[in-house]
Design a protein around this motif. Structure first.
Motif, PDB file in Angstrom:
ATOM      1  N   THR A  48       4.201  -2.278   1.122  1.00 16.72           N
ATOM      2  CA  THR A  48       3.060  -2.668   2.185  1.00 16.72           C
ATOM      3  C   THR A  48       2.069  -3.802   1.939  1.00 16.72           C
ATOM      4  O   THR A  48       2.155  -4.784   1.196  1.00 16.72           O
ATOM      5  CB  THR A  48       1.932  -1.489   1.568  1.00 16.72           C
ATOM      6  N   TRP A  49       2.362  -3.771   3.744  1.00 12.25           N
ATOM      7  CA  TRP A  49       1.531  -5.141   3.976  1.00 12.25           C
ATOM      8  C   TRP A  49       0.430  -5.355   2.958  1.00 12.25           C
ATOM      9  O   TRP A  49      -0.363  -4.260   2.892  1.00 12.25           O
ATOM     10  CB  TRP A  49       1.473  -5.586   5.814  1.00 12.25           C
ATOM     11  N   PHE A  50      -0.300  -6.307   3.033  1.00 12.00           N
ATOM     12  CA  PHE A  50      -1.950  -6.110   1.601  1.00 12.00           C
ATOM     13  C   PHE A  50      -2.282  -7.580   2.643  1.00 12.00           C
ATOM     14  O   PHE A  50      -1.596  -8.432   3.645  1.00 12.00           O
ATOM     15  CB  PHE A  50      -1.244  -6.522   1.120  1.00 12.00           C
ATOM     16  N   HIS A  51      -3.658  -7.967   2.492  1.00 16.13           N
ATOM     17  CA  HIS A  51      -5.110  -8.733   3.181  1.00 16.13           C
ATOM     18  C   HIS A  51      -5.102  -9.257   1.966  1.00 16.13           C
ATOM     19  O   HIS A  51      -5.955  -8.363   1.170  1.00 16.13           O
ATOM     20  CB  HIS A  51      -5.676  -8.570   4.187  1.00 16.13           C
ATOM     21  N   TRP A  52      -5.280 -10.762   1.033  1.00 14.29           N
ATOM     22  CA  TRP A  52      -5.646 -11.111   0.218  1.00 14.29           C
ATOM     23  C   TRP A  52      -6.807 -11.550   0.223  1.00 14.29           C
ATOM     24  O   TRP A  52      -7.495 -12.381   1.511  1.00 14.29           O
ATOM     25  CB  TRP A  52      -5.023 -12.223  -0.774  1.00 14.29           C
ATOM     26  N   THR A  53      -8.409 -11.279   0.104  1.00 12.48           N
ATOM     27  CA  THR A  53      -9.528 -11.293   0.463  1.00 12.48           C
ATOM     28  C   THR A  53     -10.177 -12.877  -0.205  1.00 12.48           C
ATOM     29  O   THR A  53     -11.175 -13.543   0.217  1.00 12.48           O
ATOM     30  CB  THR A  53     -10.495 -10.475   0.271  1.00 12.48           C
ATOM     31  N   GLY A  54      -9.751 -12.999  -1.086  1.00 16.31           N
ATOM     32  CA  GLY A  54     -10.125 -14.031  -2.845  1.00 16.31           C
ATOM     33  C   GLY A  54     -11.308 -13.226  -3.876  1.00 16.31           C
ATOM     34  O   GLY A  54     -10.544 -13.739  -4.768  1.00 16.31           O
ATOM     35  N   ASP A  55     -10.709 -11.730  -3.619  1.00 16.83           N
ATOM     36  CA  ASP A  55     -11.266 -11.257  -4.357  1.00 16.83           C
ATOM     37  C   ASP A  55     -10.905  -9.866  -4.925  1.00 16.83           C
ATOM     38  O   ASP A  55     -10.494  -9.091  -5.619  1.00 16.83           O
ATOM     39  CB  ASP A  55     -12.753 -10.842  -4.590  1.00 16.83           C
ATOM     40  N   GLU A  56     -10.273  -9.113  -3.365  1.00 15.73           N
ATOM     41  CA  GLU A  56      -9.576  -7.737  -4.085  1.00 15.73           C
ATOM     42  C   GLU A  56      -8.142  -8.027  -2.826  1.00 15.73           C
ATOM     43  O   GLU A  56      -8.153  -8.977  -1.965  1.00 15.73           O
ATOM     44  CB  GLU A  56     -11.231  -7.570  -3.260  1.00 15.73           C
ATOM     45  N   LEU A  57      -7.298  -7.754  -3.121  1.00 15.46           N
ATOM     46  CA  LEU A  57      -5.937  -7.057  -2.605  1.00 15.46           C
ATOM     47  C   LEU A  57      -6.017  -6.060  -1.804  1.00 15.46           C
ATOM     48  O   LEU A  57      -6.098  -4.828  -2.487  1.00 15.46           O
ATOM     49  CB  LEU A  57      -4.814  -7.118  -3.578  1.00 15.46           C
ATOM     50  N   VAL A  58      -6.008  -5.742  -0.347  1.00 20.15           N
ATOM     51  CA  VAL A  58      -6.207  -4.882   0.185  1.00 20.15           C
ATOM     52  C   VAL A  58      -5.545  -4.905   0.884  1.00 20.15           C
ATOM     53  O   VAL A  58      -4.626  -4.759   2.190  1.00 20.15           O
ATOM     54  CB  VAL A  58      -7.877  -5.318   1.416  1.00 20.15           C
ATOM     55  N   THR A  59      -4.559  -3.003   0.843  1.00 18.42           N
ATOM     56  CA  THR A  59      -3.753  -2.100   1.796  1.00 18.42           C
ATOM     57  C   THR A  59      -4.631  -1.336   2.898  1.00 18.42           C
ATOM     58  O   THR A  59      -5.686  -0.733   2.650  1.00 18.42           O
ATOM     59  CB  THR A  59      -2.400  -1.557   1.312  1.00 18.42           C
ATOM     60  N   VAL A  60      -3.840  -1.557   3.798  1.00 13.03           N
ATOM     61  CA  VAL A  60      -4.276  -0.437   4.971  1.00 13.03           C
ATOM     62  C   VAL A  60      -3.361   0.377   4.542  1.00 13.03           C
ATOM     63  O   VAL A  60      -2.144   0.161   5.494  1.00 13.03           O
ATOM     64  CB  VAL A  60      -4.674  -1.283   6.092  1.00 13.03           C
ATOM     65  N   THR A  61      -4.208   2.114   5.712  1.00 20.00           N
ATOM     66  CA  THR A  61      -2.750   3.154   6.099  1.00 20.00           C
ATOM     67  C   THR A  61      -3.795   4.381   6.741  1.00 20.00           C
ATOM     68  O   THR A  61      -4.772   4.077   7.102  1.00 20.00           O
ATOM     69  CB  THR A  61      -2.018   4.237   4.830  1.00 20.00           C
ATOM     70  N   TYR A  62      -3.444   4.594   7.524  1.00 16.53           N
ATOM     71  CA  TYR A  62      -3.457   5.401   8.473  1.00 16.53           C
ATOM     72  C   TYR A  62      -4.173   7.023   8.011  1.00 16.53           C
ATOM     73  O   TYR A  62      -3.898   7.610   7.213  1.00 16.53           O
ATOM     74  CB  TYR A  62      -2.460   5.815   9.436  1.00 16.53           C
ATOM     75  N   VAL A  63      -5.445   7.194   8.503  1.00 20.83           N
ATOM     76  CA  VAL A  63      -6.192   8.788   8.745  1.00 20.83           C
ATOM     77  C   VAL A  63      -5.624   9.834   9.526  1.00 20.83           C
ATOM     78  O   VAL A  63      -5.377  10.730   9.364  1.00 20.83           O
ATOM     79  CB  VAL A  63      -7.767   8.136   8.097  1.00 20.83           C
TER      80      VAL A  63
END
Length: 177
Positions: A48-63
């Motif tokens: 999965t793609w991800f984004h690191w916020t500096g505190d949190e690794l965030v992945t996103v998917t569809y609902v």
């Protein structure tokens, strides 16, 4: 010469996130691999793609939204058991591997999650990402933001930090090998 930041820290130490190798992997274009337990109890791994916020690794998917038949199945599994393991790695040489463990939170958002847009720009470049994001702009679009605040961090660079099968990390002073 002083050691590279993160080389003397034991596996599991959150301070490893500050090591140059970890920072490069968290800001590079290698996908994350999200490991979790499916609702039937079997293990799953999703690139999965991800984004690191500096505190949190965030992945996103569809609902929900145009073309979305059902919410991503991993959402039910992550709500039932939020424990995950994530790796971000490259092929090198030498290969480098960042491993994160912890519990995720799942939050539904209307429209495109900001972290998804940030990841798209990093992976695709600004122009291609902006085109893709414009196509996603729809009032029915809902995404799920899956956030991991690491509770355990592992780092291997196969230069200063080796897996234990290849000699492992040097034991800390005063601690048996």
């Amino acid at each position: 010469m002083p050691p590279t930041p993160g080389t003397a820290l034991p596996q599991g130490d959150l301070g490893l996130l500050d090591a140059p190798v970890a920072r490069e992997l968290l800001t590079g274009t290698a996908p994350a691999h999200l490991g979790y337990l499916a609702t039937d109890g079997s293990p799953r791994v999703v690139p999965t793609w991800f984004h690191w916020t500096g505190d949190e690794l965030v992945t996103v998917t569809y609902v929900a939204g145009p073309g979305v038949v059902h919410p991503a199945r991993r959402l039910a599994a992550l709500r039932a058991d939020p424990r995950v393991a994530v790796t971000v790695d490259d092929d090198g040489p030498p290969p480098r591997v960042l491993t994160l463990r912890g519990k995720v939170t799942v939050e539904e958002v209307r429209g495109v999650a900001p972290e998804y847009a940030a990841a798209a720009r990093r992976y695709l470049g600004t122009e291609a990402a902006d085109e893709m994001l414009a196509e996603l702009d729809h009032p029915r679009l809902r995404q799920a933001r899956i956030g991991l605040r690491p509770q355990w961090v592992g780092l291997l660079d196969f230069t200063t930090r080796l897996p234990s099968a290849q000699g492992g990390l040097a034991p800390e002073a005063g601690r048996p090998a």
